[in-house]
Design an enzyme around this catalytic site. Sequence first.
Site, short mmCIF file in Angstrom:
data_model
loop_
_atom_site.label_atom_id
_atom_site.label_comp_id
_atom_site.label_asym_id
_atom_site.label_seq_id
_atom_site.Cartn_x
_atom_site.Cartn_y
_atom_site.Cartn_z
N CYS A 138 27.27 107.75 33.73
CA CYS A 138 27.92 106.55 34.23
C CYS A 138 29.14 106.97 35.05
CB CYS A 138 28.35 105.66 33.06
SG CYS A 138 29.28 104.18 33.55
N SER A 148 32.00 105.87 34.92
CA SER A 148 33.19 105.96 34.09
C SER A 148 33.40 107.38 33.56
CB SER A 148 33.09 104.98 32.91
OG SER A 148 33.06 103.65 33.37
N HIS A 180 28.53 108.24 27.46
CA HIS A 180 28.48 107.03 26.63
C HIS A 180 27.23 106.20 26.88
CE1 HIS A 180 30.33 105.72 30.39
NE2 HIS A 180 29.96 104.49 30.11
N CYS A 194 25.22 101.18 28.24
CA CYS A 194 26.26 100.72 29.16
C CYS A 194 25.65 100.04 30.38
CB CYS A 194 27.16 101.88 29.61
SG CYS A 194 28.48 101.37 30.75
N HIS A 204 35.21 109.10 36.25
CA HIS A 204 36.60 108.67 36.37
C HIS A 204 37.55 109.60 35.61
CE1 HIS A 204 35.72 104.17 37.40
NE2 HIS A 204 35.56 104.99 38.43
#
Length: 346
Positions: A47, A49, A69, A180, A52
Amino acid sequence: MGTKGKVIKCKAAIAWEANKPLCIEEVEVAPPKAHEVRIQIIATALCHSDAHILHPKFTKALFPVILGHEGAGIVESVGPGVTNCKPGDKVIPLYMPQCKKCKFCLSPLTNFCAKLSQFKDPIIQQEVMEDKTSRFTCKGKPVYHFLGTSTFSQYTVVSDTNLAKIDDDANLERVCLLGCGFSTGYGAAINTAKVTPGSTCAIFGLGGVGLSALIGCKVAGASRIIAVDINSEKFAKAKALGATDCLNPRDLQKPVQEVIIDMTGGGVDFALDCAGGSEAMKAALDCTTVGWGSCTLIGVAIGDKGLTVSPIEILMGRTINGTLFGGQCCHFFLLIFSILVLKLLQ
């Protein structure tokens, strides 16, 4: 010889510092303590994220850390007090905990839990277990958890409030996306925006989340779904999933929101920004109709200046919604329903 109660040595992808590639290392994964579950991760997705955390402008992250995740796996062992799963069960680790006791879990208005709501930034939380220690060790040094899941490891330990048991016949390589991406996009359309039959929608960003939001709009009965992305190669997939129109802002002679307003005679009923960034968020808001237009923000961009909104834009009847994990509240029913949806769309 079984592994219950013993330290497991396995491979994991560790982020030792920001702006550096992940390193495959041998890690030690401690046994689960009370109300914890150790999971053998079978499949995991990537993902944005996760990326990030590695961005040099994202200074809040703690290193070293095992990211990930969006995973799915099989319960290897459980700690004392665990009642919602047993060894051998297929499960999905979830970064959105659900204690089922706090005021948030007991409210129908949110999918938050007090374990998560204490953090100002949802990306930076659950870096250690409840006792403030890590279950990961590498080269004699503790390694931080990520989002309470850390699926970039062959084995991980999560709280029993951070997982959902799924059907024994579930394909783990597919349902890992429910951790997610799919749940976030699909849920944003169904739970947060509450897209209605016959409505018009615009979706900004056609990654995994955006395509999942598109599916949500289609299932909700939207009559027109305008898909927006700067990569035209994504349009074929978007149309296959139900998009009626596709727009690349870089190919247009005027701002995409103005084109959408012209196409729909005043703007769409629902806009969902799955890309992040000030330009995409502003375009998503601007392309909604006055009177009742709804703009749902899903995407996040690191280092972005954010969304600037004039009060008149809201006074004209538009609303702005925010969503995390698609507003999904009940993990069990969410996952069972999502699996059924995925089967119908195969």
